[in-house]
Design a protein around this motif. Structure first.
Motif, PDB file in Angstrom:
ATOM      1  N   THR A 153       0.837  -1.210   0.000  1.00  0.00           N
ATOM      2  CA  THR A 153       0.000   0.000   0.000  1.00  0.00           C
ATOM      3  C   THR A 153       0.866   1.251   0.000  1.00  0.00           C
ATOM      4  OG1 THR A 153      -1.778  -1.141   1.175  1.00  0.00           O
ATOM      5  CG2 THR A 153      -1.790   1.259   1.238  1.00  0.00           C
ATOM      6  N   ASP A 154       1.930   1.231   0.814  1.00  0.00           N
ATOM      7  CA  ASP A 154       2.864   2.360   0.840  1.00  0.00           C
ATOM      8  C   ASP A 154       3.490   2.565  -0.535  1.00  0.00           C
ATOM      9  OD1 ASP A 154       2.371   2.667   3.539  1.00  0.00           O
ATOM     10  OD2 ASP A 154       4.176   1.603   4.178  1.00  0.00           O
ATOM     11  N   LEU A 155       3.830   1.442  -1.177  1.00  0.00           N
ATOM     12  CA  LEU A 155       4.468   1.511  -2.493  1.00  0.00           C
ATOM     13  C   LEU A 155       3.531   2.150  -3.513  1.00  0.00           C
ATOM     14  CD1 LEU A 155       6.984   0.770  -4.105  1.00  0.00           C
ATOM     15  CD2 LEU A 155       6.008  -1.518  -4.457  1.00  0.00           C
ATOM     16  N   GLU A 156       2.273   1.793  -3.480  1.00  0.00           N
ATOM     17  CA  GLU A 156       1.299   2.388  -4.390  1.00  0.00           C
ATOM     18  C   GLU A 156       1.124   3.879  -4.120  1.00  0.00           C
ATOM     19  OE1 GLU A 156      -2.430   0.434  -4.784  1.00  0.00           O
ATOM     20  OE2 GLU A 156      -1.543  -1.568  -4.977  1.00  0.00           O
ATOM     21  N   ARG A 157       1.062   4.237  -2.837  1.00  0.00           N
ATOM     22  CA  ARG A 157       0.900   5.657  -2.490  1.00  0.00           C
ATOM     23  C   ARG A 157       2.107   6.477  -2.937  1.00  0.00           C
ATOM     24  NH1 ARG A 157      -1.387   4.674   3.670  1.00  0.00           N
ATOM     25  NH2 ARG A 157      -3.572   4.231   3.091  1.00  0.00           N
ATOM     26  N   ALA A 158       3.294   5.929  -2.734  1.00  0.00           N
ATOM     27  CA  ALA A 158       4.506   6.633  -3.151  1.00  0.00           C
ATOM     28  C   ALA A 158       4.533   6.792  -4.666  1.00  0.00           C
ATOM     29  CB  ALA A 158       5.741   5.871  -2.669  1.00  0.00           C
ATOM     30  N   SER A 159       4.106   5.745  -5.376  1.00  0.00           N
ATOM     31  CA  SER A 159       4.036   5.826  -6.841  1.00  0.00           C
ATOM     32  C   SER A 159       3.036   6.881  -7.271  1.00  0.00           C
ATOM     33  CB  SER A 159       3.650   4.463  -7.423  1.00  0.00           C
ATOM     34  OG  SER A 159       4.617   3.484  -7.112  1.00  0.00           O
ATOM     35  N   ASP A 160       1.903   6.928  -6.592  1.00  0.00           N
ATOM     36  CA  ASP A 160       0.885   7.951  -6.894  1.00  0.00           C
ATOM     37  C   ASP A 160       1.450   9.362  -6.760  1.00  0.00           C
ATOM     38  OD1 ASP A 160      -1.511   6.792  -7.745  1.00  0.00           O
ATOM     39  OD2 ASP A 160      -2.047   6.194  -5.704  1.00  0.00           O
ATOM     40  N   VAL A 161       2.239   9.575  -5.713  1.00  0.00           N
ATOM     41  CA  VAL A 161       2.835  10.892  -5.471  1.00  0.00           C
ATOM     42  C   VAL A 161       3.673  11.328  -6.670  1.00  0.00           C
ATOM     43  CG1 VAL A 161       4.577  12.111  -4.104  1.00  0.00           C
ATOM     44  CG2 VAL A 161       2.816  10.767  -2.949  1.00  0.00           C
ATOM     45  N   LEU A 162       4.486  10.402  -7.197  1.00  0.00           N
ATOM     46  CA  LEU A 162       5.367  10.748  -8.318  1.00  0.00           C
ATOM     47  C   LEU A 162       4.591  10.884  -9.621  1.00  0.00           C
ATOM     48  CD1 LEU A 162       8.502   8.531  -7.564  1.00  0.00           C
ATOM     49  CD2 LEU A 162       7.912  10.803  -6.720  1.00  0.00           C
ATOM     50  N   LEU A 163       3.618  10.023  -9.826  1.00  0.00           N
ATOM     51  CA  LEU A 163       2.822  10.092 -11.052  1.00  0.00           C
ATOM     52  C   LEU A 163       1.996  11.375 -11.106  1.00  0.00           C
ATOM     53  CD1 LEU A 163       1.723   6.351 -11.134  1.00  0.00           C
ATOM     54  CD2 LEU A 163       3.265   7.456 -12.771  1.00  0.00           C
ATOM     55  N   GLU A 164       1.515  11.825  -9.966  1.00  0.00           N
ATOM     56  CA  GLU A 164       0.752  13.077  -9.911  1.00  0.00           C
ATOM     57  C   GLU A 164       1.614  14.284 -10.254  1.00  0.00           C
ATOM     58  OE1 GLU A 164      -0.994  13.184  -6.056  1.00  0.00           O
ATOM     59  OE2 GLU A 164      -2.504  11.642  -6.509  1.00  0.00           O
ATOM     60  N   LYS A 165       2.927  14.148 -10.073  1.00  0.00           N
ATOM     61  CA  LYS A 165       3.842  15.245 -10.397  1.00  0.00           C
ATOM     62  C   LYS A 165       4.156  15.302 -11.885  1.00  0.00           C
ATOM     63  CE  LYS A 165       6.075  15.555  -5.869  1.00  0.00           C
ATOM     64  NZ  LYS A 165       7.353  15.467  -5.107  1.00  0.00           N
ATOM     65  N   GLY A 166       3.794  14.241 -12.628  1.00  0.00           N
ATOM     66  CA  GLY A 166       4.026  14.244 -14.066  1.00  0.00           C
ATOM     67  C   GLY A 166       4.765  13.041 -14.603  1.00  0.00           C
ATOM     68  N   LEU A 167       5.392  12.239 -13.730  1.00  0.00           N
ATOM     69  CA  LEU A 167       6.036  11.001 -14.165  1.00  0.00           C
ATOM     70  C   LEU A 167       4.988  10.115 -14.855  1.00  0.00           C
ATOM     71  CD1 LEU A 167       8.641   9.172 -13.980  1.00  0.00           C
ATOM     72  CD2 LEU A 167       7.631   8.231 -11.895  1.00  0.00           C
ATOM     73  N   LYS A 168       5.373   9.433 -15.941  1.00  0.00           N
ATOM     74  CA  LYS A 168       4.391   8.640 -16.699  1.00  0.00           C
ATOM     75  C   LYS A 168       4.431   7.143 -16.368  1.00  0.00           C
ATOM     76  CE  LYS A 168       4.159  11.813 -20.641  1.00  0.00           C
ATOM     77  NZ  LYS A 168       4.991  12.869 -20.043  1.00  0.00           N
ATOM     78  N   HIS A 169       5.631   6.597 -16.182  1.00  0.00           N
ATOM     79  CA  HIS A 169       5.770   5.165 -15.912  1.00  0.00           C
ATOM     80  C   HIS A 169       6.792   4.948 -14.798  1.00  0.00           C
ATOM     81  CE1 HIS A 169       3.827   4.227 -19.830  1.00  0.00           C
ATOM     82  NE2 HIS A 169       4.511   5.281 -20.264  1.00  0.00           N
ATOM     83  N   ILE A 170       6.512   4.002 -13.916  1.00  0.00           N
ATOM     84  CA  ILE A 170       7.467   3.680 -12.867  1.00  0.00           C
ATOM     85  C   ILE A 170       7.569   2.171 -12.703  1.00  0.00           C
ATOM     86  CG2 ILE A 170       5.719   3.934 -11.021  1.00  0.00           C
ATOM     87  CD1 ILE A 170       8.115   5.073  -9.317  1.00  0.00           C
TER      88      ILE A 170
END
Length: 365
Positions: A257-274
């Motif tokens: 869950t933490d991993l998904e939330r952290a990914s969300d944080v970066l994707l919301e900033k504009g990152l497209k794929h992680i």
């Protein structure tokens, strides 16, 4: 491009005058099937006209580290502050150079821009890159400066125990030099680089080229990952491990869950794929469309050398993007490339190929 079309394309690339019947024999399919696939390749623009004239290929350009790797693997449990019997080997390395070599061995056109010193290590790097099929002609040489070097000590199981690097020559690279190479950089389909580059160069690549050309970045380490925090929204694809992910996202990761939330944080900033490397637990992928995949392959009975797994993974992601794999195919292909890499004693598996990756995938999925 489908898998079969890709196989036929690669055969034609190597043997432009080959007959359809010969292609059919090589792939154990009918000549009529070959004809259909070639027609599809012509419709898609990969083959131009008669005589199997291939269009000028899209290429990937790497901008980043190239160094000499020195690896020592202990024969027994490591005893600190003592001499430990082991096996030693050296080879050309550096994250972006390793990604580039893996791409070249997979058959993707790749060019590398890096910084070298003027020592014997530079000769080793240059010779190994050329032998692997990397276009090395656009790199810079810094006179009276040592080339980048990396030394790692592996424990008896092949996992990294400690490592040290001297990449100071890479800090001599600047945007003035890269702008002198703007033609070759702008012409690339994708750019791959590592966070060992100077901060102003990373930012410059993203600002000058990133709006037109997707940029793929490997953070390399937690220290280098700090550089990516203010510019992560300009990156197309990121491949961190869990610790690097914590640094870039500013979040502690103790669960999926933490991993998904952290990914969300970066994707919301504009990152497209992680793509987050999870070691033996495989990989977690997420994109801006909300697609989430967590997958692992069956582990090897004995890992030989963990050092090059992440570089092979990134190369496979780039290759998959170049040839239009879907997300599931990309994750599987990249995981299998990582397994193929860590099954070899050196940083790069010289047998790396699409066929090897597919074989690993059949055995490990």
């Amino acid at each position: 491009m489908t898998q079969r079309e890709r196989e036929i394309y690669e055969i034609i690339r190597d043997m432009p005058m080959i007959e359809q019947s010969e292609i059919a024999q090589k792939l154990n399919i009918t000549r009529s099937s070959v004809a259909v696939h070639i027609t599809n390749l012509q419709k898609k623009g990969y083959i131009l006209g008669r005589g199997y004239l291939l269009k000028e290929q899209d290429y990937i350009i790497g901008i980043g580290a190239a160094n000499v790797d020195i690896h020592g693997m202990s024969k027994k449990s490591i005893i600190l502050r003592d001499s430990n019997p082991g096996n030693m080997n050296s080879s050309a390395g550096g994250v972006t150079r390793n990604v580039s070599e893996n791409l070249a061995r997979l058959g993707a056109p790749v060019r590398l821009i890096t910084a070298l010193g003027d020592d014997i290590y530079a000769d080793q790097i240059r010779n190994e890159c050329t032998a692997a099929g990397i276009d090395f002609s656009h790199s810079m040489v810094v006179e009276k400066h040592p080339s980048s070097t990396y030394i790692s000590i592996l424990d008896e199981s092949g996992d990294m125990f400690v490592a040290m690097s001297d990449m100071s020559v890479l800090q001599r690279m600047n945007m003035e030099f890269l702008k002198s190479k703007s033609g070759i950089i702008s012409g690339a389909k994708y750019i791959t680089c590592d966070a060992g580059l100077p901060e102003e160069v990373l930012e410059g690549i993203l600002d000058v080229y990133g709006s037109q050309t997707p940029v793929f970045i490997d953070p390399v380490s937690c220290t280098y990952a700090e550089k990516l925090k203010p510019i992560i929204g300009k990156v197309d694809t990121l491949k961190p491990n869990r610790m690097e992910m914590e640094v870039i996202s500013g979040m502690k990761i103790q669960s999926e869950t933490d991993l998904e939330r952290a990914s969300d944080v970066l994707l919301e900033k504009g990152l497209k794929h992680i793509y987050v490397s999870l070691g033996a637990d495989g990989c977690f992928y997420m994109n801006r469309d909300g697609v989430k995949i967590k997958r692992a392959l069956k582990p090897l009975d004995q890992m030989v050398n963990a050092t090059g797994g992440g570089d092979a993974f990134m190369a496979a992601v780039l290759y998959a993007r170049l040839f239009d794999f879907n997300v599931d195919e990309t994750v599987d292909f990249a995981l299998a490339a990582g397994v193929a890499a860590i099954s070899y004693k050196g940083t790069i598996n010289p047998n790396m190929s699409v066929n090897l990756i597919e074989k690993v995938l059949e055995e490990r999925k």
